[in-house]
Design a protein around this motif. Structure first.
Motif, mmCIF file in Angstrom:
data_model
loop_
_atom_site.group_PDB
_atom_site.id
_atom_site.type_symbol
_atom_site.label_atom_id
_atom_site.label_comp_id
_atom_site.label_asym_id
_atom_site.label_seq_id
_atom_site.Cartn_x
_atom_site.Cartn_y
_atom_site.Cartn_z
ATOM 1 N N ASP A 19 110.555 72.775 41.315
ATOM 2 C CA ASP A 19 111.124 72.484 39.996
ATOM 3 C C ASP A 19 110.052 71.945 39.050
ATOM 4 O OD1 ASP A 19 113.567 72.189 38.252
ATOM 5 O OD2 ASP A 19 112.894 70.114 38.276
ATOM 6 N N SER A 20 109.184 71.089 39.562
ATOM 7 C CA SER A 20 108.113 70.518 38.732
ATOM 8 C C SER A 20 107.136 71.585 38.249
ATOM 9 C CB SER A 20 107.351 69.443 39.515
ATOM 10 O OG SER A 20 108.151 68.303 39.735
ATOM 11 N N ILE A 21 106.680 72.427 39.166
ATOM 12 C CA ILE A 21 105.679 73.427 38.772
ATOM 13 C C ILE A 21 106.291 74.596 38.011
ATOM 14 C CG2 ILE A 21 104.013 72.772 40.558
ATOM 15 C CD1 ILE A 21 104.913 75.136 42.218
ATOM 16 N N SER A 22 107.629 74.686 38.002
ATOM 17 C CA SER A 22 108.278 75.751 37.225
ATOM 18 C C SER A 22 108.063 75.556 35.727
ATOM 19 C CB SER A 22 109.781 75.812 37.532
ATOM 20 O OG SER A 22 110.457 74.688 36.994
ATOM 21 N N LEU A 23 107.530 74.422 35.351
ATOM 22 C CA LEU A 23 107.175 74.172 33.957
ATOM 23 C C LEU A 23 106.228 75.240 33.416
ATOM 24 C CD1 LEU A 23 106.503 70.817 32.328
ATOM 25 C CD2 LEU A 23 104.623 72.435 32.281
ATOM 26 N N ILE A 24 105.512 75.913 34.300
ATOM 27 C CA ILE A 24 104.587 76.964 33.860
ATOM 28 C C ILE A 24 105.299 78.123 33.176
ATOM 29 C CG2 ILE A 24 102.921 76.396 35.679
ATOM 30 C CD1 ILE A 24 103.853 79.180 36.925
ATOM 31 N N VAL A 31 99.424 76.679 31.534
ATOM 32 C CA VAL A 31 98.703 75.536 32.099
ATOM 33 C C VAL A 31 97.395 75.961 32.758
ATOM 34 C CG1 VAL A 31 100.749 74.099 32.445
ATOM 35 C CG2 VAL A 31 100.058 75.698 34.237
ATOM 36 N N ASN A 32 96.990 77.203 32.545
ATOM 37 C CA ASN A 32 95.736 77.666 33.133
ATOM 38 C C ASN A 32 94.509 77.110 32.411
ATOM 39 O OD1 ASN A 32 96.438 79.532 35.382
ATOM 40 N ND2 ASN A 32 97.630 80.499 33.761
ATOM 41 N N LYS A 33 94.680 76.758 31.132
ATOM 42 C CA LYS A 33 93.568 76.150 30.403
ATOM 43 C C LYS A 33 93.622 74.637 30.598
ATOM 44 C CE LYS A 33 96.373 76.567 26.238
ATOM 45 N NZ LYS A 33 96.480 77.170 24.908
ATOM 46 N N LYS A 34 92.541 73.975 30.269
ATOM 47 C CA LYS A 34 92.485 72.524 30.438
ATOM 48 C C LYS A 34 93.233 71.853 29.292
ATOM 49 C CE LYS A 34 89.568 68.690 31.750
ATOM 50 N NZ LYS A 34 88.274 68.282 32.300
ATOM 51 N N ILE A 35 94.396 71.295 29.603
ATOM 52 C CA ILE A 35 95.153 70.579 28.586
ATOM 53 C C ILE A 35 95.443 69.162 29.070
ATOM 54 C CG2 ILE A 35 96.172 72.625 27.517
ATOM 55 C CD1 ILE A 35 98.703 72.114 29.118
ATOM 56 N N GLY A 59 100.727 70.222 19.327
ATOM 57 C CA GLY A 59 101.060 70.070 20.737
ATOM 58 C C GLY A 59 102.527 70.337 21.008
ATOM 59 N N TYR A 60 102.952 70.067 22.242
ATOM 60 C CA TYR A 60 104.307 70.383 22.661
ATOM 61 C C TYR A 60 104.948 69.231 23.418
ATOM 62 C CZ TYR A 60 103.103 75.184 21.485
ATOM 63 O OH TYR A 60 102.714 76.306 20.808
ATOM 64 N N TYR A 61 106.262 69.254 23.409
ATOM 65 C CA TYR A 61 107.079 68.292 24.154
ATOM 66 C C TYR A 61 108.075 69.114 24.959
ATOM 67 C CZ TYR A 61 111.561 65.678 24.244
ATOM 68 O OH TYR A 61 112.775 65.145 24.587
ATOM 69 N N ILE A 62 108.061 68.962 26.256
ATOM 70 C CA ILE A 62 108.981 69.697 27.121
ATOM 71 C C ILE A 62 109.814 68.702 27.922
ATOM 72 C CG2 ILE A 62 109.226 71.327 29.025
ATOM 73 C CD1 ILE A 62 106.644 72.623 28.183
#
Length: 200
Positions: free
Chosen positions: A59-64, A69-73, A169-172
């Motif tokens: 569930d956590s990694i489904s944020l992709i 998230v492949n770039k450095k953020i 930026g973003y807020y999820i």
């Protein structure tokens, strides 16, 4: 102890994530630490291995599905609790820079132990209230992404998270499927003058 990782690997494959054996080992170690610490403090009601895999790790990694998230953020995980989604994201994507924020010092102690044991880099755990830290110039509008998972009612959560997001930026918020909650949050988001809120 040996764990059956077939279900985990199948779900990760469906997300098109490529994890090494060492990353799977980190997830197992994280699980074992979670269960051990959960005996003395309340970290999670979910303790069975497969359930933790599905309901916490995957569930956590489904944020992709919502952001690249492949770039450095630079990510701040607000009200991280036992480290979700921040630590699973960090394990899966070591390139991410992550700040874990929680208001309970005992949980921050656990998070620091996990960071140390898993030898994670570019990740820190902070003990603070989001409403206080969000006013601090060192943290305000400094993050590419603010994320929170099932912390509070969405309008309140928006007020906690949005001050940390930099321009562009973003807020999820990782929530359930309540449309009412989303509708109620629109006004709060408009007041906070940020149009980059994402709900999924």
């Amino acid at each position: 102890m040996n764990y059956d990782l077939s279900k985990f690997k199948s779900m990760v494959d469906k997300l098109n994530i490529d994890l090494s054996d060492s990353q799977y080992d980190q997830f197992i170690k994280y699980y074992e630490m979670l269960i051990k610490w959960n005996e003395v403090m309340n970290l999670t009601a979910i303790t069975e291995f497969d359930e933790v895999i599905v309901k916490h790790f995957v569930d956590s990694i489904s944020l992709i599905k919502a952001i690249d998230v492949n770039k450095k953020i630079n990510i701040i995980d607000i009200g991280t609790g036992a480290g979700f989604p921040g630590i699973p994201l960090k394990i899966a994507y070591p390139n991410l820079k992550i700040t874990l924020l929680d208001s309970l010092n005992k949980r921050v102690g656990f998070l620091n132990e996990v960071i140390s044991e898993l030898e994670l880099k570019d990740i820190e755990a902070l003990h603070a209230r989001s409403e206080d830290l969000g006013r601090d110039e060192e943290f305000r509008e400094q993050y590419d992404l603010a994320v929170s998972r099932a912390v509070a009612y969405l309008p309140t959560l928006s007020e906690y998270c949005l001050p940390f997001v930099k321009v562009g930026g973003y807020y999820i918020c990782m929530k359930g499927s309540s449309i009412e909650e989303l509708e109620d949050a629109k006004k709060a988001i408009e007041i906070l003058n940020n149009n980059n809120a994402v709900h999924y």
